[in-house]
Design a protein around this motif. Structure first.
Motif, PDB file in Angstrom:
ATOM      1  N   GLU A  18       0.837  -1.204   0.000  1.00  0.00           N
ATOM      2  CA  GLU A  18       0.000   0.000   0.000  1.00  0.00           C
ATOM      3  C   GLU A  18       0.873   1.257   0.000  1.00  0.00           C
ATOM      4  OE1 GLU A  18      -3.515   2.080   2.729  1.00  0.00           O
ATOM      5  OE2 GLU A  18      -2.813   0.035   3.157  1.00  0.00           O
ATOM      6  N   ASP A  19       1.959   1.207   0.769  1.00  0.00           N
ATOM      7  CA  ASP A  19       2.889   2.333   0.818  1.00  0.00           C
ATOM      8  C   ASP A  19       3.551   2.526  -0.551  1.00  0.00           C
ATOM      9  OD1 ASP A  19       4.434   4.401   1.996  1.00  0.00           O
ATOM     10  OD2 ASP A  19       6.097   3.013   2.258  1.00  0.00           O
ATOM     11  N   ALA A  20       3.978   1.429  -1.182  1.00  0.00           N
ATOM     12  CA  ALA A  20       4.602   1.509  -2.502  1.00  0.00           C
ATOM     13  C   ALA A  20       3.621   2.065  -3.523  1.00  0.00           C
ATOM     14  CB  ALA A  20       5.108   0.134  -2.932  1.00  0.00           C
ATOM     15  N   ALA A  21       2.359   1.654  -3.421  1.00  0.00           N
ATOM     16  CA  ALA A  21       1.343   2.163  -4.351  1.00  0.00           C
ATOM     17  C   ALA A  21       1.133   3.661  -4.160  1.00  0.00           C
ATOM     18  CB  ALA A  21       0.030   1.403  -4.148  1.00  0.00           C
ATOM     19  N   ALA A  22       1.136   4.130  -2.898  1.00  0.00           N
ATOM     20  CA  ALA A  22       0.978   5.561  -2.631  1.00  0.00           C
ATOM     21  C   ALA A  22       2.167   6.353  -3.176  1.00  0.00           C
ATOM     22  CB  ALA A  22       0.820   5.796  -1.124  1.00  0.00           C
ATOM     23  N   LEU A  23       3.382   5.809  -3.003  1.00  0.00           N
ATOM     24  CA  LEU A  23       4.572   6.473  -3.547  1.00  0.00           C
ATOM     25  C   LEU A  23       4.510   6.522  -5.075  1.00  0.00           C
ATOM     26  CD1 LEU A  23       7.278   4.856  -1.229  1.00  0.00           C
ATOM     27  CD2 LEU A  23       6.678   7.303  -1.326  1.00  0.00           C
ATOM     28  N   ASN A  24       4.064   5.413  -5.674  1.00  0.00           N
ATOM     29  CA  ASN A  24       3.992   5.368  -7.141  1.00  0.00           C
ATOM     30  C   ASN A  24       2.956   6.366  -7.664  1.00  0.00           C
ATOM     31  OD1 ASN A  24       4.818   3.914  -9.687  1.00  0.00           O
ATOM     32  ND2 ASN A  24       2.611   3.560  -9.749  1.00  0.00           N
ATOM     33  N   ASP A  25       1.808   6.435  -6.976  1.00  0.00           N
ATOM     34  CA  ASP A  25       0.767   7.400  -7.398  1.00  0.00           C
ATOM     35  C   ASP A  25       1.293   8.831  -7.316  1.00  0.00           C
ATOM     36  OD1 ASP A  25      -0.942   5.324  -7.834  1.00  0.00           O
ATOM     37  OD2 ASP A  25      -2.022   5.523  -5.939  1.00  0.00           O
ATOM     38  N   LEU A  26       2.047   9.098  -6.243  1.00  0.00           N
ATOM     39  CA  LEU A  26       2.597  10.441  -6.066  1.00  0.00           C
ATOM     40  C   LEU A  26       3.597  10.768  -7.181  1.00  0.00           C
ATOM     41  CD1 LEU A  26       3.016  13.069  -4.460  1.00  0.00           C
ATOM     42  CD2 LEU A  26       4.725  11.829  -3.079  1.00  0.00           C
ATOM     43  N   ILE A  27       4.498   9.837  -7.476  1.00  0.00           N
ATOM     44  CA  ILE A  27       5.511  10.084  -8.497  1.00  0.00           C
ATOM     45  C   ILE A  27       4.862  10.216  -9.877  1.00  0.00           C
ATOM     46  CG2 ILE A  27       7.496   9.063  -9.667  1.00  0.00           C
ATOM     47  CD1 ILE A  27       8.046  10.299  -6.913  1.00  0.00           C
ATOM     48  N   GLU A  28       3.841   9.407 -10.154  1.00  0.00           N
ATOM     49  CA  GLU A  28       3.169   9.487 -11.452  1.00  0.00           C
ATOM     50  C   GLU A  28       2.525  10.864 -11.651  1.00  0.00           C
ATOM     51  OE1 GLU A  28       2.991   7.380 -14.026  1.00  0.00           O
ATOM     52  OE2 GLU A  28       4.410   6.049 -13.020  1.00  0.00           O
ATOM     53  N   ALA A  29       2.085  11.468 -10.528  1.00  0.00           N
ATOM     54  CA  ALA A  29       1.405  12.765 -10.619  1.00  0.00           C
ATOM     55  C   ALA A  29       2.348  13.943 -10.367  1.00  0.00           C
ATOM     56  CB  ALA A  29       0.254  12.813  -9.611  1.00  0.00           C
ATOM     57  N   ALA A  30       3.635  13.666 -10.058  1.00  0.00           N
ATOM     58  CA  ALA A  30       4.566  14.728  -9.650  1.00  0.00           C
ATOM     59  C   ALA A  30       4.719  15.813 -10.701  1.00  0.00           C
ATOM     60  CB  ALA A  30       5.922  14.116  -9.312  1.00  0.00           C
ATOM     61  N   ALA A  31       4.816  15.404 -11.975  1.00  0.00           N
ATOM     62  CA  ALA A  31       5.032  16.402 -13.030  1.00  0.00           C
ATOM     63  C   ALA A  31       3.867  17.387 -13.092  1.00  0.00           C
ATOM     64  CB  ALA A  31       5.217  15.701 -14.370  1.00  0.00           C
ATOM     65  N   ASP A  32       2.656  16.858 -12.938  1.00  0.00           N
ATOM     66  CA  ASP A  32       1.489  17.745 -12.987  1.00  0.00           C
ATOM     67  C   ASP A  32       1.357  18.567 -11.709  1.00  0.00           C
ATOM     68  OD1 ASP A  32       0.813  16.818 -15.506  1.00  0.00           O
ATOM     69  OD2 ASP A  32      -0.425  15.194 -14.703  1.00  0.00           O
ATOM     70  N   LEU A  33       1.680  17.965 -10.574  1.00  0.00           N
ATOM     71  CA  LEU A  33       1.529  18.671  -9.306  1.00  0.00           C
ATOM     72  C   LEU A  33       2.508  19.838  -9.183  1.00  0.00           C
ATOM     73  CD1 LEU A  33       1.104  15.609  -6.884  1.00  0.00           C
ATOM     74  CD2 LEU A  33      -0.691  17.150  -7.702  1.00  0.00           C
ATOM     75  N   THR A  34       3.650  19.717  -9.857  1.00  0.00           N
ATOM     76  CA  THR A  34       4.686  20.758  -9.735  1.00  0.00           C
ATOM     77  C   THR A  34       4.814  21.608 -11.003  1.00  0.00           C
ATOM     78  OG1 THR A  34       6.366  19.178 -10.465  1.00  0.00           O
ATOM     79  CG2 THR A  34       5.999  19.370  -8.085  1.00  0.00           C
ATOM     80  N   ALA A  35       3.823  21.513 -11.882  1.00  0.00           N
ATOM     81  CA  ALA A  35       3.883  22.330 -13.113  1.00  0.00           C
ATOM     82  C   ALA A  35       3.692  23.820 -12.757  1.00  0.00           C
ATOM     83  CB  ALA A  35       2.813  21.869 -14.077  1.00  0.00           C
ATOM     84  N   ASP A  43       1.355  18.466   2.213  1.00  0.00           N
ATOM     85  CA  ASP A  43       0.936  17.534   3.261  1.00  0.00           C
ATOM     86  C   ASP A  43       1.065  16.079   2.801  1.00  0.00           C
ATOM     87  OD1 ASP A  43       0.396  19.624   4.928  1.00  0.00           O
ATOM     88  OD2 ASP A  43      -1.788  19.600   4.559  1.00  0.00           O
ATOM     89  N   ARG A  44       0.719  15.841   1.551  1.00  0.00           N
ATOM     90  CA  ARG A  44       0.810  14.481   0.990  1.00  0.00           C
ATOM     91  C   ARG A  44       2.249  13.989   0.986  1.00  0.00           C
ATOM     92  NH1 ARG A  44      -1.343  13.045  -5.131  1.00  0.00           N
ATOM     93  NH2 ARG A  44      -0.844  10.793  -5.128  1.00  0.00           N
ATOM     94  N   VAL A  45       3.171  14.838   0.546  1.00  0.00           N
ATOM     95  CA  VAL A  45       4.583  14.455   0.504  1.00  0.00           C
ATOM     96  C   VAL A  45       5.135  14.305   1.914  1.00  0.00           C
ATOM     97  CG1 VAL A  45       6.880  15.184  -0.239  1.00  0.00           C
ATOM     98  CG2 VAL A  45       4.906  15.537  -1.743  1.00  0.00           C
ATOM     99  N   ARG A  46       4.733  15.230   2.809  1.00  0.00           N
ATOM    100  CA  ARG A  46       5.247  15.181   4.183  1.00  0.00           C
ATOM    101  C   ARG A  46       4.839  13.876   4.868  1.00  0.00           C
ATOM    102  NH1 ARG A  46       3.909  19.870   5.737  1.00  0.00           N
ATOM    103  NH2 ARG A  46       5.989  20.837   5.752  1.00  0.00           N
ATOM    104  N   ARG A  47       3.591  13.439   4.656  1.00  0.00           N
ATOM    105  CA  ARG A  47       3.134  12.197   5.307  1.00  0.00           C
ATOM    106  C   ARG A  47       3.982  10.996   4.864  1.00  0.00           C
ATOM    107  NH1 ARG A  47      -2.009  14.267   4.159  1.00  0.00           N
ATOM    108  NH2 ARG A  47      -2.180  12.882   2.345  1.00  0.00           N
ATOM    109  N   LEU A  48       4.294  10.966   3.583  1.00  0.00           N
ATOM    110  CA  LEU A  48       5.066   9.834   3.077  1.00  0.00           C
ATOM    111  C   LEU A  48       6.510   9.885   3.554  1.00  0.00           C
ATOM    112  CD1 LEU A  48       3.628   9.599  -0.558  1.00  0.00           C
ATOM    113  CD2 LEU A  48       3.302   7.967   1.307  1.00  0.00           C
ATOM    114  N   ILE A  49       7.087  11.088   3.670  1.00  0.00           N
ATOM    115  CA  ILE A  49       8.485  11.198   4.104  1.00  0.00           C
ATOM    116  C   ILE A  49       8.622  10.960   5.595  1.00  0.00           C
ATOM    117  CG2 ILE A  49      10.388  12.832   4.410  1.00  0.00           C
ATOM    118  CD1 ILE A  49       9.763  13.952   1.654  1.00  0.00           C
ATOM    119  N   THR A  50       7.731  11.560   6.383  1.00  0.00           N
ATOM    120  CA  THR A  50       7.836  11.423   7.844  1.00  0.00           C
ATOM    121  C   THR A  50       7.499  10.012   8.307  1.00  0.00           C
ATOM    122  OG1 THR A  50       5.562  12.260   8.059  1.00  0.00           O
ATOM    123  CG2 THR A  50       7.362  13.851   8.282  1.00  0.00           C
TER     124      THR A  50
END
Length: 393
Positions: free
Chosen positions: A277-294, A359-366
């Motif tokens: 589940e954690d790996a899936a959340a990381l993958n979802d975040l990375i897949e959306a990173a380009a759009d989230l940081t555009a 907040d999404r990134v912080r939860r995964l890193i912390t």
């Protein structure tokens, strides 16, 4: 020594002749002529290989020989008439009936064939033979059906005995394992492309009673093992293993009795599920990173480590080529840096301060330092390294 002389002009000397005062006759041992001559008082002469009587009985002997010749001619006449019928050897009653009708048996050129003396006798015997064959065919079919039923019953009994033996062996293996069966059965299929003999393959196979984990996560005890070789030609037509298609290989087929997981295994399963589940959340975040940081700009801005709160680094494929870094800064920004794709490799980065993304990134890193991986359908495997930076005063 006396010369051989004929008894009469119509009696061949090959059958009967006279020497001195003796009259000789050569005939079959069990023939009617032999019997008649014995009654007449004839004796056996081993030198001449024939029966003999005194010359005083010459006339009687000539009459007996002529009667024999008449009988032979009558037999040949019956044969020449062509009233033939074939009587099977096993039809004993029909052969007895043919003898009673004075039929002539041809034991030389047409074995099994009888010549009937009249058309009436021929019609009767043909009808009897037809009915006998019908009864014999019906009996043969009945015996064949009974044989098939017996064979089927024996095969069913053997199969049931095999199932019972397999069931007993399975129950014993489960009892020896100390595990609680669920009542479910499963199959586990493995392959090997090693060059080896059947004996080596059997040694390589998992042993009955071993605990295995199935692809769906269930545990089970191996209760049966089958090993066979699939050559290259067969593999190209029936093999479902994409990695060994067209390759000769050994197949290992295991029958598995599914068992309840132990407490430690439940904990392992729960941990594995959480990691997935954690790996899936990381993958979802990375897949959306380009759009989230555009929008993104070319080039990277160096960010000192003391300004970082944490990073998520991504690599892809079996060679693990770089695929981007997501950094959380201490001032609450998320920065996505990507090295670019083949064949331009233009490095880009984008930044966002959106609270939801931060907040999404912080939860995964912390959640702590860790490594994760996943295999998205139809894509190369992805590997994540999460690093939380400790604040230095």
């Amino acid at each position: 020594m006396s010369e051989k002389t004929a008894l009469a002009p119509d009696v061949p000397t090959s059958t009967a002749w006279q020497k001195g005062r003796r009259v000789y006759v050569r005939c079959g041992y069990n023939s009617p002529l032999n019997t008649a001559l014995r009654h007449l008082g004839a004796h056996w002469d081993g030198t001449e290989r024939a029966l003999w009587t005194g010359s005083t009985k010459k006339a009687a002997v000539i009459e007996l020989v002529r009667a024999r010749e008449e009988r032979k001619k009558a037999v040949e006449d019956v044969k020449a008439a062509g009233r033939w019928v074939h009587i099977p050897y096993d039809a004993h009653d029909l052969r007895a009936r043919a003898k009673a009708r004075c039929a002539v048996y041809d034991g030389d050129s047409r074995k099994g064939w009888w010549a009937m003396r009249t058309d009436e006798a021929l019609a009767e015997m043909q009808d009897l033979v037809t009915k006998w064959r019908q009864r014999a065919e019906a009996a043969r079919k009945e015996e064949e059906r009974a044989h098939q039923q017996r064979a089927a019953a024996q095969a069913a009994a053997a199969a049931e005995a095999t199932r019972q033996a397999a069931r007993s062996r399975s129950e014993q293996l489960l009892a020896d394992s100390g595990r609680t069966p669920t009542g479910e059965m499963a199959e586990l299929h493995e392959i090997s492309t090693r060059r080896m003999t059947k004996a080596a393959a059997l040694d390589l196979a998992r042993t009955p009673g071993s605990l295995v984990r199935l692809a769906d996560g269930r545990r089970g005890i191996i209760v049966d093992v089958q090993v066979w070789f699939t050559d290259g030609e067969m593999a190209s037509s029936v093999c479902w293993h994409p990695e060994t298609h067209d390759q000769a290989h050994w197949d290992f087929q295991y029958t598995v009795a599914v068992v309840e997981p132990a407490d430690a295994e439940r904990e392992q399963d729960a941990q594995a599920a959480a990691e997935r589940e954690d790996a899936a959340a990381l993958n979802d975040l990375i897949e959306a990173a380009a759009d989230l940081t555009a929008p993104r700009t070319e080039g990277w801005t160096h960010l000192p480590e003391e300004e970082q709160a944490g990073q998520i680094t991504v690599v892809r494929g079996v060679t693990r080529f770089p695929a981007g870094t997501l950094t959380l800064t201490r001032d609450g920004q998320v920065r996505w840096q990507h090295p670019g794709y083949y064949d331009s490799y233009i490095a880009t980065e984008g930044t966002t301060s959106a609270p939801a993304v931060v907040d999404r990134v912080r939860r995964l890193i912390t959640a702590g330092n860790r490594e994760r991986s996943c295999n998205p359908a139809g894509q190369q495997p992805v590997y994540f390294t999460v690093t939380a930076r400790k604040h230095r005063a």
